[in-house]
Design a protein around this motif. Structure first.
Motif, PDB file in Angstrom:
ATOM      1  N   PHE A 269     -47.523  -8.276   2.842  1.00 46.40           N
ATOM      2  CA  PHE A 269     -46.487  -9.004   4.417  1.00 46.40           C
ATOM      3  C   PHE A 269     -46.995 -10.263   4.323  1.00 46.40           C
ATOM      4  CE2 PHE A 269     -47.084 -10.295   9.002  1.00 46.40           C
ATOM      5  CZ  PHE A 269     -45.425  -9.794   8.735  1.00 46.40           C
ATOM      6  N   ASN A 270     -48.061 -10.392   3.811  1.00 51.03           N
ATOM      7  CA  ASN A 270     -48.490 -12.027   3.971  1.00 51.03           C
ATOM      8  C   ASN A 270     -47.613 -12.860   3.020  1.00 51.03           C
ATOM      9  OD1 ASN A 270     -50.159 -11.927   5.697  1.00 51.03           O
ATOM     10  ND2 ASN A 270     -51.726 -11.828   4.724  1.00 51.03           N
ATOM     11  N   GLU A 271     -46.551 -12.138   1.783  1.00 52.99           N
ATOM     12  CA  GLU A 271     -45.711 -13.016   1.130  1.00 52.99           C
ATOM     13  C   GLU A 271     -43.892 -13.426   1.805  1.00 52.99           C
ATOM     14  OE1 GLU A 271     -44.786 -11.103  -3.343  1.00 52.99           O
ATOM     15  OE2 GLU A 271     -45.909  -9.485  -1.599  1.00 52.99           O
ATOM     16  N   ILE A 272     -43.880 -12.595   2.822  1.00 58.54           N
ATOM     17  CA  ILE A 272     -43.584 -12.807   3.667  1.00 58.54           C
ATOM     18  C   ILE A 272     -43.598 -14.597   4.151  1.00 58.54           C
ATOM     19  CG2 ILE A 272     -41.383 -13.022   5.787  1.00 58.54           C
ATOM     20  CD1 ILE A 272     -42.497 -10.192   5.505  1.00 58.54           C
ATOM     21  N   PRO A 273     -42.814 -15.332   3.765  1.00 59.97           N
ATOM     22  CA  PRO A 273     -42.669 -16.775   4.632  1.00 59.97           C
ATOM     23  C   PRO A 273     -42.578 -17.304   5.832  1.00 59.97           C
ATOM     24  CG  PRO A 273     -41.293 -16.218   3.018  1.00 59.97           C
ATOM     25  CD  PRO A 273     -41.431 -15.690   3.814  1.00 59.97           C
ATOM     26  N   TYR A 274     -43.028 -16.825   7.041  1.00 59.30           N
ATOM     27  CA  TYR A 274     -42.455 -16.796   8.433  1.00 59.30           C
ATOM     28  C   TYR A 274     -43.172 -18.556   8.391  1.00 59.30           C
ATOM     29  CZ  TYR A 274     -41.970 -11.914   9.150  1.00 59.30           C
ATOM     30  OH  TYR A 274     -41.180 -10.513   9.447  1.00 59.30           O
ATOM     31  N   GLY A 275     -42.671 -18.874   9.057  1.00 62.28           N
ATOM     32  CA  GLY A 275     -43.030 -20.362   9.402  1.00 62.28           C
ATOM     33  C   GLY A 275     -42.270 -21.166   8.554  1.00 62.28           C
ATOM     34  N   TYR A 276     -41.464 -20.516   7.175  1.00 59.20           N
ATOM     35  CA  TYR A 276     -40.798 -21.676   7.246  1.00 59.20           C
ATOM     36  C   TYR A 276     -39.506 -21.475   7.263  1.00 59.20           C
ATOM     37  CZ  TYR A 276     -43.917 -22.733   2.605  1.00 59.20           C
ATOM     38  OH  TYR A 276     -45.016 -22.793   1.718  1.00 59.20           O
ATOM     39  N   GLY A 277     -39.023 -22.499   7.675  1.00 56.89           N
ATOM     40  CA  GLY A 277     -37.079 -22.912   7.488  1.00 56.89           C
ATOM     41  C   GLY A 277     -36.670 -23.190   6.957  1.00 56.89           C
ATOM     42  N   ASP A 278     -35.262 -23.750   7.514  1.00 56.34           N
ATOM     43  CA  ASP A 278     -34.148 -24.121   6.002  1.00 56.34           C
ATOM     44  C   ASP A 278     -33.397 -24.639   6.863  1.00 56.34           C
ATOM     45  OD1 ASP A 278     -32.242 -22.246   7.111  1.00 56.34           O
ATOM     46  OD2 ASP A 278     -32.463 -20.254   6.007  1.00 56.34           O
ATOM     47  N   LYS A 279     -32.674 -25.015   6.271  1.00 58.11           N
ATOM     48  CA  LYS A 279     -31.291 -25.980   6.831  1.00 58.11           C
ATOM     49  C   LYS A 279     -30.051 -25.875   5.725  1.00 58.11           C
ATOM     50  CE  LYS A 279     -28.902 -29.252   8.307  1.00 58.11           C
ATOM     51  NZ  LYS A 279     -27.612 -28.693   9.030  1.00 58.11           N
ATOM     52  N   GLN A 280     -28.917 -25.082   6.706  1.00 54.19           N
ATOM     53  CA  GLN A 280     -27.175 -24.290   5.214  1.00 54.19           C
ATOM     54  C   GLN A 280     -26.682 -25.363   6.340  1.00 54.19           C
ATOM     55  OE1 GLN A 280     -27.346 -20.543   4.934  1.00 54.19           O
ATOM     56  NE2 GLN A 280     -29.764 -19.553   5.174  1.00 54.19           N
ATOM     57  N   ALA A 281     -25.647 -25.489   5.354  1.00 55.80           N
ATOM     58  CA  ALA A 281     -24.746 -26.476   6.112  1.00 55.80           C
ATOM     59  C   ALA A 281     -23.757 -26.053   4.407  1.00 55.80           C
ATOM     60  CB  ALA A 281     -25.048 -27.422   5.745  1.00 55.80           C
ATOM     61  N   PRO A 282     -21.769 -26.109   4.455  1.00 58.39           N
ATOM     62  CA  PRO A 282     -21.523 -26.443   3.464  1.00 58.39           C
ATOM     63  C   PRO A 282     -21.610 -26.758   1.926  1.00 58.39           C
ATOM     64  CG  PRO A 282     -20.323 -26.633   5.798  1.00 58.39           C
ATOM     65  CD  PRO A 282     -21.918 -26.567   6.256  1.00 58.39           C
ATOM     66  N   GLY A 283     -21.964 -26.123   1.245  1.00 60.14           N
ATOM     67  CA  GLY A 283     -22.664 -26.920   0.407  1.00 60.14           C
ATOM     68  C   GLY A 283     -24.244 -27.298   0.457  1.00 60.14           C
ATOM     69  N   TYR A 284     -24.754 -26.849   1.009  1.00 60.95           N
ATOM     70  CA  TYR A 284     -26.314 -26.955   1.555  1.00 60.95           C
ATOM     71  C   TYR A 284     -27.345 -26.429   1.483  1.00 60.95           C
ATOM     72  CZ  TYR A 284     -30.066 -30.379   2.899  1.00 60.95           C
ATOM     73  OH  TYR A 284     -30.763 -30.951   2.744  1.00 60.95           O
ATOM     74  N   TYR A 285     -28.304 -26.301   0.443  1.00 67.52           N
ATOM     75  CA  TYR A 285     -29.749 -25.326   1.378  1.00 67.52           C
ATOM     76  C   TYR A 285     -30.512 -26.096   0.660  1.00 67.52           C
ATOM     77  CZ  TYR A 285     -32.290 -21.436   1.094  1.00 67.52           C
ATOM     78  OH  TYR A 285     -33.363 -20.247   1.497  1.00 67.52           O
ATOM     79  N   ARG A 286     -31.854 -26.007   1.727  1.00 70.57           N
ATOM     80  CA  ARG A 286     -33.170 -26.351   2.025  1.00 70.57           C
ATOM     81  C   ARG A 286     -34.158 -26.285   2.205  1.00 70.57           C
ATOM     82  NH1 ARG A 286     -30.421 -28.936  -1.197  1.00 70.57           N
ATOM     83  NH2 ARG A 286     -30.086 -30.880  -1.874  1.00 70.57           N
ATOM     84  N   VAL A 287     -35.369 -25.265   1.703  1.00 71.31           N
ATOM     85  CA  VAL A 287     -36.082 -24.501   2.541  1.00 71.31           C
ATOM     86  C   VAL A 287     -36.674 -25.769   2.901  1.00 71.31           C
ATOM     87  CG1 VAL A 287     -38.043 -23.334   2.614  1.00 71.31           C
ATOM     88  CG2 VAL A 287     -35.692 -22.323   1.404  1.00 71.31           C
ATOM     89  N   VAL A 288     -36.944 -25.802   4.382  1.00 67.18           N
ATOM     90  CA  VAL A 288     -38.472 -26.496   5.196  1.00 67.18           C
ATOM     91  C   VAL A 288     -40.121 -25.903   6.178  1.00 67.18           C
ATOM     92  CG1 VAL A 288     -36.670 -28.285   5.108  1.00 67.18           C
ATOM     93  CG2 VAL A 288     -36.988 -26.838   6.919  1.00 67.18           C
ATOM     94  N   ASN A 289     -40.625 -26.515   5.245  1.00 63.55           N
ATOM     95  CA  ASN A 289     -41.947 -25.789   5.706  1.00 63.55           C
ATOM     96  C   ASN A 289     -42.300 -26.706   6.913  1.00 63.55           C
ATOM     97  OD1 ASN A 289     -44.840 -24.610   6.045  1.00 63.55           O
ATOM     98  ND2 ASN A 289     -45.555 -25.642   4.140  1.00 63.55           N
ATOM     99  N   ASN A 290     -41.539 -25.819   8.327  1.00 67.81           N
ATOM    100  CA  ASN A 290     -41.879 -26.934   9.823  1.00 67.81           C
ATOM    101  C   ASN A 290     -41.745 -26.016  10.444  1.00 67.81           C
ATOM    102  OD1 ASN A 290     -39.519 -24.830   9.886  1.00 67.81           O
ATOM    103  ND2 ASN A 290     -37.900 -27.122  10.100  1.00 67.81           N
ATOM    104  N   GLY A 291     -42.228 -24.652  10.034  1.00 70.02           N
ATOM    105  CA  GLY A 291     -42.612 -24.189  11.397  1.00 70.02           C
ATOM    106  C   GLY A 291     -41.586 -23.314  12.085  1.00 70.02           C
TER     107      GLY A 291
END
Ligand SMILES: Cc1cc2nc3c(=O)[nH]c(=O)nc-3n(C[C@H](O)[C@H](O)[C@H](O)COP(=O)(O)OP(=O)(O)OC[C@H]3O[C@@H](n4cnc5c(N)ncnc54)[C@H](O)[C@@H]3O)c2cc1C
Ligand code: SF4
Ligand code: SF4
Ligand code: FES
Lengths: 371, 276
Positions: free
Chosen positions: A53-75
């Motif tokens: 279960f701990n493999e699920i990256p709860y606590g990470y967020g993401d930023k998605q926009a047209p042509g844009y994807y970033r994962v952020v560790n921001n809670g």
């Protein structure tokens, strides 16, 4: 449009904590399911087989926009990445059979697992329903064998991403039908659970939850309303197929074609696109593997024939994609071909926004009609 | 436990029993399909022909003679080139028949007008043979056939046989004649006003390159044909032939499954839209 009241039958809304999610995961494992869920791989949230279960990256967020994807560790909260359940139900590459020089055929054997999708989003749940419609009676046997033994555990979206428009497509941001268990992480460690099928009731009853308080249900309802407001495009489904069909000659497609690369990324990430090619892979002994691979309507060769081409222009290929998703699909399979997941927007290297394209064609047609 | 997964896209062994050269780039193949075809083919239907290690291509059925499948192939690409090098006794794979053929039932009691361009005669050959076989069932048969040059006309060895079918008018044309050419010169639509056509009682069946079909439909409409009197066979890229792979779509229709023969009225809306 999904209304909050359709989703919330007060009697079957239960409250728990984040540890109960872990228990839910473990129930699935103990019942012999291969669990597939979100996992952080090379800075992208993929769908992978999970051992813990701990493999699920709860606590990470993401930023998605047209042509844009970033994962952020921001809670924060992450949404769906480029993978969808399609990857497992309808693999990108599938051996159909091996054929020998004497034309005798050997069918492949595959291991089939009971599969639990853990924490997929309502749009991907809807995409499975759409794929069910496509596979229909003629259904692909591989698809059917995976589909028969699915456990669908859906995470409702409290914070839809910037490319999501499931509320417009009527597929989210809350699961409405066709799931086994839906859960909502409402904040402060509280998780609301809802069963959606007999299997879901059976699985949930192994946990130890409480009936949700009335205030919790009301709180959830408000979250739903807020989330639904976010996951919108600037068009509605009302008369959409008819309107788009009146705009076959729209200038919008030609404008888009100036930016589109024809890379078919959009086809590849789409959770419902089903087109395929079949290729031969010759073996040394003279036999050949016939392999089914995903193909996409944006690729140059898609409608090319010997000595000709039925959709040589990019605008025509882009137009076909839009018309198939929002017009033809309904006539072919009884649903829209788009569930509003926004993947084709996020993963488009040109940042082309399908929502704007549809909106602009609709506008053009409406302006023309008013004149 | 491992499970076997089957697909409907699996070819059946077939032996090439005869090859008849037609034109410099076209041959007619006679295939003996092991165990026979799953169902009797109708004129206008097609099969997927598989060449081991190379791939598959949709090919129209031009006839069935004593259980032997007759198909005419033009060499235009990887697979068809390979097929061209094969000999009698070689093995290919065949699956089908697929698709909707020509509306044979609707032709009963009607005059039949066939307009074909180039290799477009192949899927229509079966209709001509059907009229010959059951001559009393149909009215006048008109065949208008054109190709770029005389040497590109298919089935020349059968032309006299077509002419001998009672109550038949058979007109030919080419774009570029040679010294021996005795017939019309020009595009196939020019033959339409030359033929004796009783529009009211005629059904037109059209097959050829898309551009030729567009001009033909226009010409037919000009002399009074209605949308429900015209049928044509469309060509699109095909991979599966059975409505699964998506490639052959024209508007909401899968050419492999809903066609390849369509009544004009059914797809009129899309027929005139470029690159739809
Ligand atoms: C319903 C139907 C009936 C046909 N009947 C005949 C016939 O009777 N005789 C004949 O010579 N040709 C016919 N064709 C065209 C024939 O299928 C193509 O010429 C052939 O597929 C070319 O294959 P290739 O591998 O040689 O060419 P390549 O250019 O190497 O093609 C690669 C692959 O693309 C696809 N493809 C390419 N061209 C076409 C095409 N025109 N239509 C569909 N798929 C294509 C095929 O899957 C092919 O294997 C028909 C096509 C359709 C759709
Ligand atoms: S078309 Fe785009 S938004 Fe719609 S389902 Fe496919 S990837 Fe998602
Ligand atoms: S819309 Fe974007 S993702 Fe799709 S083919 Fe064009 S450039 Fe590629
Ligand atoms: S050829 Fe595959 S859908 Fe028609």
């Amino acid at each position: 449009m999904i209304f909050a009241d359709q989703v919330l039958f007060r009697g079957s809304v239960y409250s728990g904590v984040e540890d109960d999610l872990k228990s839910l995961f473990n129930v699935a494992v103990s019942r012999g399911y291969r669990v597939i869920g979100p996992k952080l791989v090379n800075s992208v949230i993929r769908l992978e087989q999970l051992n813990d279960f701990n493999e699920i990256p709860y606590g990470y967020g993401d930023k998605q926009a047209p042509g844009y994807y970033r994962v952020v560790n921001n809670g924060g909260r992450f949404r769906h990445g480029p993978d969808s359940p399609k990857r497992f139900l309808y693999p990108p590459e599938l051996l159909l059979f091996i054929i020998r020089p004497d034309l005798s055929v050997e069918y492949p054997r595959f291991e089939f697992y009971k599969t639990a999708f853990f924490g997929i989003k309502p749009c991907d749940l809807a995409a499975i329903n759409v794929m069910d419609g496509v596979q229909g009676e003629l259904g692909d046997e591989y698809y059917r064998k995976v589909r028969e033994n699915l456990l669908l555990i859906v995470e409702n979206c409290v914070e839809p991403g910037d490319t999501c428009f499931c509320a417009t497509m009527g597929t989210g941001p809350f699961a409405f039908k066709g799931f086994d268990v839906a859960y909502t992480r409402v904040g402060s460690g509280v998780v609301i659970f809802q069963p959606g099928s007999d299997l879901g009731v059976d699985i949930l009853s192994e946990l130890s939850l409480r009936p949700a308080e009335d205030e919790q249900v009301d709180f959830l309802r408000n979250l739903m309303l807020d989330a639904s407001k976010k996951a919108r495009a600037e068009f509605t489904l009302e008369n959409l197929p008819e309107t788009l069909e009146m705009g076959l000659d729209s200038e919008v497609y030609r404008k888009i074609a100036e930016r589109c690369f024809g890379c078919a990324n959009c086809n590849m990430v789409c959770p419902t696109c089903f087109c395929f090619d079949v290729i031969d892979e010759p073996e040394l002994d003279g036999s050949a593997k016939r392999i089914r691979i995903w193909d996409g309507c944006h690729s140059y060769s898609y409608a090319q024939v010997a000595g000709g081409h039925f959709r040589k222009s990019l605008y025509a290929r882009y137009r076909h994609w839009v018309l198939h998703k929002f017009v033809y699909w309904i006539r072919q399979f009884g649903t829209f071909g788009c569930v509003g997941c926004g993947r084709c927007i996020t993963w488009c290297p040109a940042g082309i926004d399908l929502r704007q394209v549809v909106r602009d064609v609709v506008k053009e047609v409406e302006t023309r009609c008013r004149r | 436990m491992q499970e076997v997964v089957r697909t409907p896209m699996v070819p059946v062994r077939a032996e090439i029993v005869k090859i008849v050269p037609e034109t410099p780039d076209t041959k007619t193949f006679y295939f003996r399909v092991q165990g026979g075809l799953v169902e009797a083919p109708k004129p206008g239907q097609f099969t997927e022909v598989y060449v081991p290690g190379v791939g598959e291509a949709p090919v129209s059925i031009c006839g069935l003679e004593d259980g032997i499948l007759v198909q005419t192939v033009r060499s235009v690409g990887a697979l068809t080139d390979y097929l061209f090098k094969m000999r009698e006794g070689d093995l290919v794979g065949i699956r089908g028949p697929y698709g909707k053929g020509w509306p044979i039932e609707k032709l009963a009691g009607k005059d039949v007008l066939i307009v074909a361009g180039g290799i477009g005669l192949a899927p229509l050959r079966g209709v001509i043979l059907e009229v010959e076989r059951n001559r009393g069932k149909y009215g006048k048969l008109t065949i208008l056939y054109g190709a770029r040059t005389p040497s590109l006309l298919l089935y020349r060895y059968e032309f006299d046989r077509y002419r001998e079918i009672p109550n038949t008018e058979f007109l030919l044309t080419v774009d570029h004649p040679d010294e021996t050419w005795r017939y019309h010169v020009g595009v196939v639509t020019e033959l339409i006003p030359m033929a004796r056509i009783d529009v009211e009682r005629t059904i037109a069946l059209v097959c050829g390159p898309e551009i030729m079909m567009r001009f033909t439909v226009k010409a037919l409409e000009q002399i009074g044909f209605k949308e429900n009197q015209i049928y044509f066979s469309l060509e699109r890229r095909m991979k599966c032939g059975i409505g699964l792979c998506g490639h052959c779509q024209v508007g909401p229709y899968f050419v492999c499954r809903h066609g390849p023969v369509f009544p004009y009225w059914l797809i009129k809306k899309y027929f005139w839209v470029d690159e739809i």
